[in-house]
Enzyme design. Sequence first.
Site, PDB file in Angstrom:
ATOM      1  CD  GLU A  36      -2.715   1.163   2.606  1.00 45.63           C
ATOM      2  OE1 GLU A  36      -2.309   0.500   3.592  1.00 45.63           O
ATOM      3  OE2 GLU A  36      -3.763   1.850   2.629  1.00 45.63           O
TER       4      GLU A  36
ATOM      5  CG  ASP B 134     -10.545   1.976   6.700  1.00 42.86           C
ATOM      6  OD1 ASP B 134     -10.805   1.270   7.685  1.00 42.86           O
ATOM      7  OD2 ASP B 134      -9.478   1.891   6.059  1.00 42.86           O
TER       8      ASP B 134
END
Length: 336
Positions: A203, A282
């Site tokens: 990431e 999220d």
Amino acid sequence: MPDTADSDAFIAGLPKAELHLHIEGSLEPEQMFAFARRNRIQIPFASVEQLRAAYSFTQLQDFLDIYYQGADVLRTEEDFHDLALAYFTRAHADGVVHAEIFFDPQTHTDRGLPFGVAADGLLAGMKTAEERFGITSKLILCFLRHLDEAAAFATLQAAEPWLDRIAAVGLDSSEVGHPPEKFARVFAAAGAAGLKRVAHAGEEGPPAYVLEALDLLHIDRLDHGNRALESPELVTRLARSGIALTVCPLSNLKLCVVGDVAQHPIPAMLKHGLRATINSDDPAYFGGYVADNYRAVAPYLDRRDLVTLARNSFLGSFLPDDAVTRHLAAVDAFAA
Ligand code: ADE
Ligand code: ZN
């Protein structure tokens, strides 16, 4: 793509699985205030608007600081049940028929909640969602990588009575400086206990972390994996292995992993033959649930690609083969 309304309806209707969703990251500001009121907790924001205005990040750590702070309003099994049910209600509206959701037990046990408060609350919410919407789901226990190996082992031990209801272990939180190697032994123990293994890698961290996740953690699925594209050898290996990547476009934009949606790697991943999937990470913090994530990259894809992404979500899931076959037939029937 055809016109936007047509494409929106196609995306929402496409049967899909979500494989990268932190349940604590689905805590909407309105719900944060409601839980704070219910549990008589003060939160350091005057209004929902002020809280949303704080959701401005330039890197992963900016987000994590506010995300761990937000989770403090979760105190009871009922909170976790309601949190999960609110997520599944939104996911159902987005065409999700199966979800494999992460939770971060250490975020809760470290502030004094017994392991079962989060685990039992979430499992109850998953059951309610299956009864109400027919959505199936699995639970993934994530270790926080900024904490040490001993803490991860203690968490795995605390989870022992629940292991028959936990599908996999994962690895999340601050990536750079916390390589997968740090958790090789606890992942081996989880594998020996019959759990699947997934990990966030690539990431913000380098391609070497993706290699470690494959070779030292023996992952069954790769979370994010964006930076794997920097290594042609790694791309070839990932494509040959058929391992799924759980990619999160709006998260990548909000956390500045990519500068512009036009530069998002999803089209390149598909071109390279990687088993990429689209997920929301999220959603309460990053501005959209799973269908919004498909919509973000849809202008750079054709309809066949969207169908491939939905098919990949089932092929990359931990569902048994017969369920995968059934879901793939539903995707194909919808696309036809
Ligand atoms: N925890 C919640 N969301 C995360 C992300 N995108 N990366 C690492 N850890 C996380
Ligand atoms: Zn994540």
